[in-house]
Enzyme design. Structure first.
Site, PDB file in Angstrom:
ATOM      1  N   HIS A 190       5.781  12.922  -0.874  1.00  0.00           N
ATOM      2  CA  HIS A 190       6.692  11.777  -0.918  1.00  0.00           C
ATOM      3  C   HIS A 190       7.905  12.020  -0.002  1.00  0.00           C
ATOM      4  O   HIS A 190       9.053  12.013  -0.454  1.00  0.00           O
ATOM      5  CB  HIS A 190       7.167  11.543  -2.359  1.00  0.00           C
ATOM      6  CG  HIS A 190       6.959  10.136  -2.829  1.00  0.00           C
ATOM      7  ND1 HIS A 190       5.721   9.616  -3.122  1.00  0.00           N
ATOM      8  CD2 HIS A 190       7.841   9.118  -3.063  1.00  0.00           C
ATOM      9  CE1 HIS A 190       5.835   8.367  -3.522  1.00  0.00           C
ATOM     10  NE2 HIS A 190       7.118   8.033  -3.475  1.00  0.00           N
ATOM     11  N   ASP A 194      11.087   5.450   1.341  1.00  0.00           N
ATOM     12  CA  ASP A 194      10.263   4.262   1.098  1.00  0.00           C
ATOM     13  C   ASP A 194       9.028   4.347   1.993  1.00  0.00           C
ATOM     14  O   ASP A 194       9.018   5.046   3.009  1.00  0.00           O
ATOM     15  CB  ASP A 194      11.066   2.990   1.399  1.00  0.00           C
ATOM     16  CG  ASP A 194      10.376   1.731   0.879  1.00  0.00           C
ATOM     17  OD1 ASP A 194       9.489   1.854   0.011  1.00  0.00           O
ATOM     18  OD2 ASP A 194      10.718   0.630   1.339  1.00  0.00           O
ATOM     19  N   GLY A 195       8.000   3.616   1.611  1.00  0.00           N
ATOM     20  CA  GLY A 195       6.795   3.523   2.431  1.00  0.00           C
ATOM     21  C   GLY A 195       5.802   4.650   2.237  1.00  0.00           C
ATOM     22  O   GLY A 195       4.817   4.734   2.987  1.00  0.00           O
ATOM     23  N   ASN A 196       5.997   5.501   1.234  1.00  0.00           N
ATOM     24  CA  ASN A 196       5.130   6.666   1.074  1.00  0.00           C
ATOM     25  C   ASN A 196       3.685   6.298   0.719  1.00  0.00           C
ATOM     26  O   ASN A 196       2.746   6.915   1.228  1.00  0.00           O
ATOM     27  CB  ASN A 196       5.714   7.579  -0.006  1.00  0.00           C
ATOM     28  CG  ASN A 196       7.033   8.187   0.404  1.00  0.00           C
ATOM     29  OD1 ASN A 196       7.093   9.165   1.126  1.00  0.00           O
ATOM     30  ND2 ASN A 196       8.133   7.588  -0.066  1.00  0.00           N
ATOM     31  N   GLY A 197       3.505   5.309  -0.151  1.00  0.00           N
ATOM     32  CA  GLY A 197       2.154   4.908  -0.525  1.00  0.00           C
ATOM     33  C   GLY A 197       1.396   4.332   0.649  1.00  0.00           C
ATOM     34  O   GLY A 197       0.252   4.719   0.916  1.00  0.00           O
ATOM     35  N   ARG A 198       2.013   3.400   1.357  1.00  0.00           N
ATOM     36  CA  ARG A 198       1.350   2.800   2.520  1.00  0.00           C
ATOM     37  C   ARG A 198       1.088   3.841   3.600  1.00  0.00           C
ATOM     38  O   ARG A 198       0.037   3.835   4.245  1.00  0.00           O
ATOM     39  CB  ARG A 198       2.211   1.654   3.066  1.00  0.00           C
ATOM     40  CG  ARG A 198       2.139   0.388   2.222  1.00  0.00           C
ATOM     41  CD  ARG A 198       3.145  -0.656   2.656  1.00  0.00           C
ATOM     42  NE  ARG A 198       4.485  -0.309   2.213  1.00  0.00           N
ATOM     43  CZ  ARG A 198       5.572  -1.035   2.486  1.00  0.00           C
ATOM     44  NH1 ARG A 198       5.454  -2.135   3.213  1.00  0.00           N
ATOM     45  NH2 ARG A 198       6.745  -0.677   2.027  1.00  0.00           N
ATOM     46  N   MET A 199       2.031   4.756   3.801  1.00  0.00           N
ATOM     47  CA  MET A 199       1.831   5.819   4.787  1.00  0.00           C
ATOM     48  C   MET A 199       0.638   6.694   4.420  1.00  0.00           C
ATOM     49  O   MET A 199      -0.162   7.078   5.286  1.00  0.00           O
ATOM     50  CB  MET A 199       3.089   6.681   4.886  1.00  0.00           C
ATOM     51  CG  MET A 199       4.133   6.157   5.839  1.00  0.00           C
ATOM     52  SD  MET A 199       3.583   6.209   7.583  1.00  0.00           S
ATOM     53  CE  MET A 199       3.154   7.943   7.771  1.00  0.00           C
ATOM     54  N   SER A 200       0.492   7.024   3.160  1.00  0.00           N
ATOM     55  CA  SER A 200      -0.584   7.906   2.724  1.00  0.00           C
ATOM     56  C   SER A 200      -1.944   7.234   2.883  1.00  0.00           C
ATOM     57  O   SER A 200      -2.915   7.870   3.304  1.00  0.00           O
ATOM     58  CB  SER A 200      -0.361   8.324   1.270  1.00  0.00           C
ATOM     59  OG  SER A 200       0.881   8.986   1.135  1.00  0.00           O
ATOM     60  N   ARG A 201      -2.007   5.952   2.568  1.00  0.00           N
ATOM     61  CA  ARG A 201      -3.273   5.230   2.748  1.00  0.00           C
ATOM     62  C   ARG A 201      -3.597   5.074   4.228  1.00  0.00           C
ATOM     63  O   ARG A 201      -4.760   5.170   4.637  1.00  0.00           O
ATOM     64  CB  ARG A 201      -3.189   3.870   2.043  1.00  0.00           C
ATOM     65  CG  ARG A 201      -3.084   4.009   0.528  1.00  0.00           C
ATOM     66  CD  ARG A 201      -3.121   2.673  -0.181  1.00  0.00           C
ATOM     67  NE  ARG A 201      -1.915   1.873  -0.021  1.00  0.00           N
ATOM     68  CZ  ARG A 201      -0.833   1.961  -0.781  1.00  0.00           C
ATOM     69  NH1 ARG A 201      -0.786   2.849  -1.760  1.00  0.00           N
ATOM     70  NH2 ARG A 201       0.210   1.174  -0.587  1.00  0.00           N
TER      71      ARG A 201
END
Length: 376
Positions: A190, A194-201
């Protein structure tokens, strides 16, 4: 220390083999160009963007996302949502280029740049800059902390370790497994505010793209993850494997299985869509030929078949027409009952008319249910 890549069991290897068989079949089918390929790719990319952003609460229709992708004004999405969609589309477009780049290595600067592309409009969140403090993920409905990321002073070193692993680690592991672990480790670190989920996907999609599994729009599982019930399962699985805080010593096999199932289910769906695209296009060609309609109109009818609505600008661009030619074609199709117009001037769009609706209803009855590979 990162979360480790698990050893697969017999059932996982069977599922993995089936995924690879479906991807090889898709590659074979896509090797021969078809008139509908471009529209199918655009649909898949829009659905991936929709899926990943809906997980974060940014809701937009596939049709509005396609308009944003083309640089047009969306009909329904707010300006704020349009910025989220445009940022993510820009990052995915770059990922598509990186997937084919001859000279490439993962590095922290690239990850920061992708984060900035996605959320650069949120300047108060310092996009593209590693977070300076702790971070807590909360349940939006209760406010309860469901995950605590690693201390800020550890993040730079962990990102460096992740980049080293992306370039050199577990290279013998199947690509789908490496991509799943890239996703899991990045979302667990993390590193940004911000944007960690979208970055990971998105990183998961890039890993698959770099391994030449498929082009990103055909290898992404973001559409699947964005379905509401799957989104709940996605968060539940992250929570179960993360144990609510950064603790890179647990078993990650359940997470990898979750991702393998998602790839299998999405591959089934894409294979169905590809087969259906050819059948639909051929049927529409027969209909327009029988009625003496210009064959270029098939692309407009196909768009109306697979989408909720069609806009003149998209048809015009697809067929490289003048504004007048495109408008006349769509008026004629509406007059013949294939399309139904709504709105005025820039807000005008077309939905399926009664004749198209009948065709869509017939196809809707022939959809084959997807098969859960771990339950069969």
């Amino acid at each position: 220390m990162l979360y480790g890549t698990p050893a697969l069991e017999a059932a996982d290897k069977t599922v993995l083999g089936e995924i690879e068989d479906m991807r090889r079949d898709l590659k074979y089918r896509l090797a021969e160009p078809h008139r509908w390929d471009g529209q199918l790719r655009r649909q898949l990319q829009a659905r991936a963007i929709q899926g990943s952003n809906s997980i974060e609460g940014y809701q937009a229709s596939v049709e509005d996302i396609q308009s944003i992708m083309a640089g047009d004004e969306p009909l329904d999405a707010s300006a704020a949502i349009a910025k989220e969609i445009a940022g993510y589309q820009q990052a995915l477009a770059y990922i598509g280029l990186l997937s084919r780049a001859s000279a490439f290595r993962y590095d922290v600067g690239m990850l920061n740049a992708l984060n900035f592309m996605m959320i650069g409009h949120h300047r108060n969140e310092t996009p593209g800059i590693i977070r300076p403090g702790g971070i807590y993920v909360r349940d939006s409905s209760t406010g309860e902390v469901v995950y605590e990321g690693p201390d800020a002073e550890l993040v730079e070193g962990l990102l460096g370790e992740l980049v080293l692993w992306l370039n050199e680690g577990d290279l013998e592991a199947p690509s789908y497994v490496r991509a799943a672990m890239a996703h899991f480790n990045l979302v667990s670190i993390h590193p940004w505010r911000d944007g960690n989920g979208r970055m990971s996907r998105a990183l998961q999609t890039l890993v698959l793209g770099r391994d030449q599994i498929m082009t990103p729009e055909f290898s992404s599982i973001e559409e699947w993850l964005g379905e509401q019930r799957i989104t709940f399962e996605y968060y539940d699985m992250l929570g179960a494997v993360q144990h609510r805080r950064w603790s890179p010593h647990g078993d990650t096999l359940d997470w990898v299985r979750f991702c393998l199932r998602a790839h299998h289910m999405q591959a089934q769906r894409v294979r169905q869509r590809l087969a259906q695209a050819g059948e639909i296009w051929t049927l529409l060609e027969e209909r327009v030929d029988a009625e003496g309609i210009n064959t270029r109109c098939v692309s407009a009818l196909y768009e109306a078949f697979v989408s909720r609505r069609l806009r003149r600008s998209r048809y015009q661009a697809d067929e490289e027409l003048s504004q007048g030619q495109a408008a006349r074609d769509l008026r004629d199709l509406a007059a013949k009952g294939w399309l139904r117009p709504y709105g005025q001037t820039k807000g005008r769009y077309y939905e399926a008319g009664p004749r198209m609706a009948a065709l869509k209803a017939d196809f809707a009855e022939r959809v084959t249910p997807l098969r859960d590979p771990y339950r069969s």
